[in-house]
Design a protein around this motif. Structure first.
Motif, PDB file in Angstrom:
ATOM      1  N   ASN A 142       0.823  -1.205   0.000  1.00 29.16           N
ATOM      2  CA  ASN A 142       0.000   0.000   0.000  1.00 29.16           C
ATOM      3  C   ASN A 142       0.865   1.268   0.000  1.00 29.16           C
ATOM      4  O   ASN A 142       0.591   2.228  -0.728  1.00 29.16           O
ATOM      5  N   GLU A 143       1.958   1.235   0.771  1.00 28.44           N
ATOM      6  CA  GLU A 143       2.852   2.409   0.810  1.00 28.44           C
ATOM      7  C   GLU A 143       3.581   2.581  -0.506  1.00 28.44           C
ATOM      8  O   GLU A 143       3.750   3.691  -1.010  1.00 28.44           O
ATOM      9  N   PHE A 145       2.663   1.601  -3.533  1.00 25.82           N
ATOM     10  CA  PHE A 145       1.748   2.082  -4.582  1.00 25.82           C
ATOM     11  C   PHE A 145       1.397   3.558  -4.370  1.00 25.82           C
ATOM     12  O   PHE A 145       1.267   4.320  -5.316  1.00 25.82           O
ATOM     13  N   LYS A 146       1.231   3.936  -3.133  1.00 21.65           N
ATOM     14  CA  LYS A 146       0.846   5.327  -2.819  1.00 21.65           C
ATOM     15  C   LYS A 146       1.924   6.286  -3.315  1.00 21.65           C
ATOM     16  O   LYS A 146       1.638   7.275  -3.989  1.00 21.65           O
ATOM     17  N   THR A 149       2.075   6.284  -7.230  1.00 18.64           N
ATOM     18  CA  THR A 149       0.993   7.031  -7.900  1.00 18.64           C
ATOM     19  C   THR A 149       1.153   8.539  -7.676  1.00 18.64           C
ATOM     20  O   THR A 149       0.836   9.321  -8.577  1.00 18.64           O
ATOM     21  N   HIS A 255      -6.024   9.598  -7.247  1.00 16.41           N
ATOM     22  CA  HIS A 255      -4.933   9.082  -6.441  1.00 16.41           C
ATOM     23  C   HIS A 255      -5.307   7.904  -5.533  1.00 16.41           C
ATOM     24  O   HIS A 255      -4.830   6.781  -5.728  1.00 16.41           O
ATOM     25  N   ASP A 256      -6.178   8.147  -4.566  1.00 19.77           N
ATOM     26  CA  ASP A 256      -6.483   7.083  -3.603  1.00 19.77           C
ATOM     27  C   ASP A 256      -7.183   5.902  -4.267  1.00 19.77           C
ATOM     28  O   ASP A 256      -6.949   4.749  -3.916  1.00 19.77           O
ATOM     29  N   SER A 258      -6.833   4.691  -7.293  1.00 22.81           N
ATOM     30  CA  SER A 258      -5.888   3.794  -7.981  1.00 22.81           C
ATOM     31  C   SER A 258      -5.037   3.043  -6.961  1.00 22.81           C
ATOM     32  O   SER A 258      -4.753   1.854  -7.134  1.00 22.81           O
ATOM     33  N   THR A 259      -4.620   3.744  -5.896  1.00 24.94           N
ATOM     34  CA  THR A 259      -3.792   3.088  -4.873  1.00 24.94           C
ATOM     35  C   THR A 259      -4.557   1.922  -4.230  1.00 24.94           C
ATOM     36  O   THR A 259      -4.027   0.832  -4.051  1.00 24.94           O
ATOM     37  N   THR A 263      -3.628  -2.052  -4.380  1.00 27.97           N
ATOM     38  CA  THR A 263      -3.376  -2.771  -3.130  1.00 27.97           C
ATOM     39  C   THR A 263      -4.278  -4.010  -3.073  1.00 27.97           C
ATOM     40  O   THR A 263      -3.828  -5.106  -2.701  1.00 27.97           O
TER      41      THR A 263
END
Ligand code: HEM
Length: 439
Positions: A142-143, A145-146, A149, A255-256, A258-259, A263
């Protein structure tokens, strides 16, 4: 004399519930909502922080609210209630004629040719951004990918070469603007997320206003340049203020979501190594150009299935503009209705074994997503349906193609992700994995 609900032929809603019930419905999104639906029917009544809310269950209700044939519901005042001060006049905060006018212009920035350019810009950054992942101690998907992106957004959306310090400042402002929407104190009180969000909004505005003249003059392959140059078929274009509002909102909308999608894909592919291998075989056998990206069938099905099981926008709100009904239940003017893709995506009338990860349900032979117009509603529906859907699919496929070619990842057999569903879904532990470099 006013008629009672029974005399009008409307279905009465059950008792009114409060914050405690809302939290239960959010934290046990399937079992609790199944129970509420069984006990009280298709539309539930809540009052939280003075706001009257009607969660609506099922695909027919979703169709009535999102397709909104008689224009009884508006998106702007509903979303505006949560994120208005930070994302004002973004596309989702506009309604009816004004929304259509802006959407037509914005559409040019999401046309096939524009997506092709974004894809070309993002490819080398994906490769570079992911190159060091093998050396990250205790990697958490998750981190990773964040961060990726966020970096990609600066390249594909903003397209301005910035010193690292300036990039970090912009990323921070952006994160603060997003966080502000969940602030408990909803006023400009110093040191609260709300106050930080307002400062962040100002910083983002200043940045985009300052750079508009150069973008208008020189153009470019990024979204910012496309918005500066975008014209509808009738020749309408955006003012500077429109460009700034749409840039800030679109960055947030992209942003969120897609993240979270990536995930969830990483989680399910770790839990189902046979699918990870299938997706890897496809990733290796195919080129990385734009046209091939559009045909990556296994990855597309995995992505849809991850969104079905973990919808990045779990609940979609609207406000009733007048007294109206959903499935025969009275909805009073000024109250909110919500449709939950997260809940509806487990509807047993359209999905076989809905709790199982089964990307083949989207295959041409099965097409379970076609069983109802609203069966798959991860990107919404109606006039506000996600304008970035093809962008998101292209970007996610490009990232996963590179990820699958370069790394293999796994989680222990008994691992289940601790999903937090109070706002947008995310794993509380950020999804730790064992990441092994392949090439
Ligand atoms: C997998 C990723 C994504 C998901 C699941 C997603 C989901 C959604 C949903 C559910 C809506 C409708 C909300 C409503 O009706 O109230 C929406 C709208 C929107 N999305 Fe996305 N989104 C994603 C990615 C993106 C990306 C990458 C962009 C931009 C590049 C984007 C831009 C927008 C915009 C501008 C709207 C508002 C459309 C309108 O009001 O006409 N989204 N998205």
């Amino acid at each position: 004399m006013t008629a009672t609900i029974e005399q009008t032929g409307l279905t009465p809603t059950g008792p009114r519930f409060g914050l405690r019930e809302l939290i239960r419905m959010r934290t046990q999104p399937i079992t609790r909502n199944d129970l509420m639906r069984e006990r009280y029917g298709e539309v539930i009544r809540l009052k939280v922080f003075g706001v009257e809310m009607f969660p609506c269950y099922g695909l027919d209700a979703a169709e009535q609210v999102l397709i909104n044939r008689d224009r009884a519901f508006a998106a702007g005042p509903a979303w505006g209630h949560f994120i208005g001060p930070f994302f004002r006049r973004g596309l989702l905060l506009l309604d009816f004629e004004e929304h259509l006018h802006h959407r037509r212009i914005l559409q040019a920035a999401f046309a096939n040719q524009a997506l092709r350019s974004y894809h070309e810009v993002m490819l080398p950054h994906i490769k570079r951004g992911m190159a060091h992942w093998g050396e990250v101690p205790n990697p958490r998907m998750n981190e990773l990918f964040k961060q990726l992106t966020l970096d990609l957004a600066l390249e594909t959306f903003v397209g301005i070469d910035l010193p690292q310090k300036e990039q970090d400042r912009l990323n921070k402002a952006f994160i603060n603007a997003v966080r502000a929407g969940t602030s408990v104190i909803r006023a400009n009180v110093p040191f609260t997320p709300w106050a930080r969000g307002l400062t962040a909004r100002k910083e983002l505005e200043d940045f985009f206003y300052k750079n508009i003249p150069a973008k208008r003059e020189h153009g470019g392959d990024d979204l910012f340049a496309q918005l500066c140059l975008a014209k509808s078929d009738d020749g309408d274009e955006f003012s500077d203020e429109d460009i700034v509002n749409h840039m800030i909102f679109t960055l947030m909308a992209a942003h969120d979501t897609s993240t979270i999608t990536m995930t969830a894909m990483a989680y399910y592919l770790a839990k189902h190594p046979e699918w990870q291998e299938k997706a890897r075989a496809e990733a290796i056998a195919n080129d990385t150009d734009y046209d091939t990206n559009q045909t990556l069938d296994v990855l597309t099905r995995v992505m849809k299935e991850a969104i079905r099981l973990c919808s990045p926008v779990p609940s979609i709100p609207r406000m009733a503009l007048r007294d109206t009904t959903v499935n025969g239940y009275l909805i009073k003017k000024g109250s909110f209705v919500t449709v939950s893709p997260y809940y509806n995506h487990r509807d047993r009338t359209v999905w076989t074994n809905p709790d199982e990860f089964d990307p083949d349900r989207f295959s041409d032979e099965r097409r379970e997503d076609q069983a109802h117009r609203m069966a798959f509603e991860g990107f919404g529906g109606g006039v506000h349906k996600c304008i970035g859907m093809h962008f998101a699919r292209t970007q996610v496929r490009a990232i996963f193609q590179e990820l699958l070619r370069t790394y293999k990842w796994s989680v222990p057999d008994d691992y289940t992700w601790p999903l937090d569903l109070v706002a947008l879904p995310f794993p509380r532990d950020r999804l730790p994995v064992t990441l092994e470099r392949l090439s």
